[in-house]
Scaffold this active site. Structure first.
Site, PDB file in Angstrom:
ATOM      1  CD  GLU A   1      -1.709  -6.123   5.683  1.00 19.07           C
ATOM      2  OE1 GLU A   1      -1.799  -4.908   5.904  1.00 19.07           O
ATOM      3  OE2 GLU A   1      -1.304  -6.588   4.604  1.00 19.07           O
TER       4      GLU A   1
ATOM      5  CB  CYS B   1      -0.982  -0.025   1.169  1.00 23.51           C
ATOM      6  SG  CYS B   1      -2.351   1.134   0.977  1.00 23.51           S
TER       7      CYS B   1
ATOM      8  N   GLY C   1      -1.020 -15.737  37.879  1.00 26.92           N
ATOM      9  CA  GLY C   1      -1.967 -16.819  37.698  1.00 26.92           C
ATOM     10  C   GLY C   1      -2.406 -16.960  36.265  1.00 26.92           C
TER      11      GLY C   1
ATOM     12  CG  HIS D   1      -3.788  -3.531   3.242  1.00 22.03           C
ATOM     13  ND1 HIS D   1      -2.792  -3.057   4.068  1.00 22.03           N
ATOM     14  CD2 HIS D   1      -4.350  -2.446   2.664  1.00 22.03           C
ATOM     15  CE1 HIS D   1      -2.764  -1.737   4.008  1.00 22.03           C
ATOM     16  NE2 HIS D   1      -3.698  -1.334   3.166  1.00 22.03           N
TER      17      HIS D   1
ATOM     18  CB  VAL E   1      -1.770 -17.561  29.513  1.00 21.36           C
ATOM     19  CG1 VAL E   1      -0.927 -18.270  28.459  1.00 21.36           C
ATOM     20  CG2 VAL E   1      -3.136 -18.232  29.640  1.00 21.36           C
ATOM     21  CG  ASP E   2       0.531 -13.274  28.856  1.00 23.99           C
ATOM     22  OD1 ASP E   2       0.347 -14.155  27.993  1.00 23.99           O
ATOM     23  OD2 ASP E   2      -0.106 -12.206  28.880  1.00 23.99           O
ATOM     24  CB  SER E   3       2.935 -14.343  34.880  1.00 19.18           C
ATOM     25  OG  SER E   3       1.808 -14.987  35.423  1.00 19.18           O
TER      26      SER E   3
END
Length: 509
Positions: free
Chosen positions: A168, A79, A221, A166, A223-225
């Site tokens: 994506e 673009c 508690g 685009h 997911v990430d940590s």
């Protein structure tokens, strides 16, 4: 990374989607602002130029020096990127006579490796007000649409491919095929960036970076940590000291339940109840950004206190992920708009003598889950809905009091428990309840009430960057509303949020 793609961000709302599509091809990529090119370009094998809200004809249009890239690495210009290549290389970019936004279909597609396995008439997505009237010097036309003559072109001698659409976005039906053709068949990248490969590489990097130092990591508690903790544990074992802080803004019974769950994971975890400290610091504050800052400050203070109890602790581990970074610091200081601050993004104050380690900061949420699964973390934990770091503080609109927290904890408990009982929890990306700063008139037992209103929110998403509301069954909403009003004193009205992101955000503050 042997397979590394550099995405130069010109401020497009779709830049993060480009990164996601590239990652889905098992190829690693990084987003960098156009005005802060990496000093070392040697690690990148291909470059993608994003779209932009700017016009290349404007005086303030992004105009980076690409001399160290052009002719040296394959370039896909999307673009604005394509218009940029055309405008500054002898082509002509002018305002479009027709509105070029939305679905279009490719025609007269050339037999080029770029369009391998792409069907004639393939649907693409346009989003621009300027158009390329004349191609740049040395360019060859590859495809058109009904309204856009120069929809795709290439400059063979520099291995540049420019496209006006685009690839994506979801509405470009064969966008993944086009990206694969460019990255794999033209740029020669290998599709080897898998969860197992990420774990192997990251653990090796953590071992080298941390050595025998001690790391303190804040568990939430979520997911990430949890995934960050398991990664660090693989790298440094007992040198990792995990701390789970009760900030007084967790879900009902969450502090005790999470500590119990972590006992079975082999992690060294300490629970710290600092709820009074957080609630006291938040007293009287209504501004959402200031609430986030206060929580971030107290969070750091608590960890500084705990750090002094761990002899020779050198690092603070955090579960920061890519959307946190993107939304907080506007793509590493780039042109995209800052959405909101995140309590665990932005470094540490000078008084805290810990260095930060963030093993997940380049991953999207779904990638974090896949990495966790590859390390054997149980599905129930990986499937847990995201929960904001500031907790219920940003789901209580206005000032925070212990009474409001107690009300929202009960409402949230009824909502989330109901989703599980009805088999809806795992079909939803994130759900929660908001306590609104308004009272409404109601009637209970023939008496007038003037009590709180709560809003329920449930969205579906893949990475949190965009989201749409979930069409929950009316019967479920009816029962949940009745349960909340009948069982939670102080609430007499329940509403359901049907806003998507954008224009709204998932959280209300």
């Amino acid at each position: 990374m042997q397979n590394n793609v550099l995405i130069l961000d010109f401020g497009s709302q779709y830049t993060q989607l480009i990164a996601r599509r590239v990652r889905e091809l098992n190829i690693f990529c990084e987003i960098k602002p156009y005005n802060h090119l990496p000093e070392d370009l040697g690690e990148y094998k291909a470059v993608i130029l994003s779209g932009s809200p700017f016009s290349v004809r404007a005086d303030d249009a992004p105009h980076p020096d690409l001399s160290d890239i052009r002719g040296k690495k394959p370039i896909l210009a999307v673009c604005y990127g394509a218009q940029y290549i055309a405008h500054f290389n002898g082509g002509k970019v002018e305002p479009s006579n027709t509105r070029e936004y939305g679905r279009a279909n490719l025609t007269t597609i050339s037999k080029d490796p770029f369009f391998k396995d792409v069907s004639n008439g393939s649907q693409v997505w346009m989003s621009h007000s300027d158009t390329i009237k004349e191609l740049p010097e040395g360019a060859e036309l590859l495809a058109s649409t009904h309204d856009v003559l120069n929809a795709a072109f290439k400059i063979e001698k520099e291995k540049i491919y420019g496209i006006q659409f685009h690839p994506e976005v979801y509405h470009t039906k064969e966008g993944t095929t086009i990206l694969r053709n460019f990255l794999v068949h033209i740029a020669g990248l290998q599709q080897t960036w898998t969860p197992d490969a990420f774990v192997e590489t990251t653990v090796a990097e953590l071992k080298e970076k941390i050595g025998s130092d001690k790391v303190i990591l804040g568990l939430s508690g979520g997911v990430d940590s949890t995934v960050a903790a398991v990664l660090l544990h693989k790298a440094i074992g007992p040198h990792l000291h995990c701390i789970f802080v009760n900030n007084g803004l967790l879900r009902k019974n969450e502090f005790e339940e999470v500590l119990e769950q972590y006992k079975h994971m082999g992690l060294n975890v300490k629970g710290v109840d600092a709820s009074a400290r957080f609630l006291d610091a938040l007293k009287g504050e209504e501004d959402p950004e200031k609430k986030r800052k206060i929580i971030g400050r107290v969070f750091i203070e608590v960890f500084d206190d705990e750090a002094h109890m761990v002899e020779d602790a050198k690092w603070l581990g955090q579960g920061t992920i890519y959307p946190d970074v993107i939304e907080s610091v506007s793509v590493s200081g780039g042109p995209s708009a800052t959405i909101k601050s995140h309590h665990n993004v932005g470094g540490l104050p000078d008084f805290m003598k810990l260095k930060v380690v963030e093993p997940l900061k380049m991953l999207f949420k779904d990638e974090v889950r896949r990495v966790g699964a590859s390390m054997g973390i149980e599905d129930e934990r990986l499937g847990r809905h995201p929960f904001p770091g500031p907790g219920l503080a940003i789901r209580i609109l206005g000032d925070i009091t212990p009474e409001k927290v107690a009300i929202l904890q009960e409402v949230d408990h009824i909502f989330i428990s109901g989703l599980r009982q009805w088999g809806l929890y795992d079909k939803i990306w994130q759900a929660g309840a908001m306590l609104l700063p308004v009272n409404s008139v109601g009637v209970m037992g023939d008496e007038r009430t003037y009590e709180k209103c709560v809003a329920l929110r449930a969205v579906e998403s893949t990475d949190g960057m965009t989201a749409d509301w979930v069409n929950l069954p009316y019967e479920f909403l009816q029962k949940t509303s009745n349960d909340i009003i009948n069982k939670v004193p102080g609430v007499n009205r329940v509403v359901y949020d049907i806003s998507s992101k954008p224009p709204a955000t998932i959280e209300w503050e």
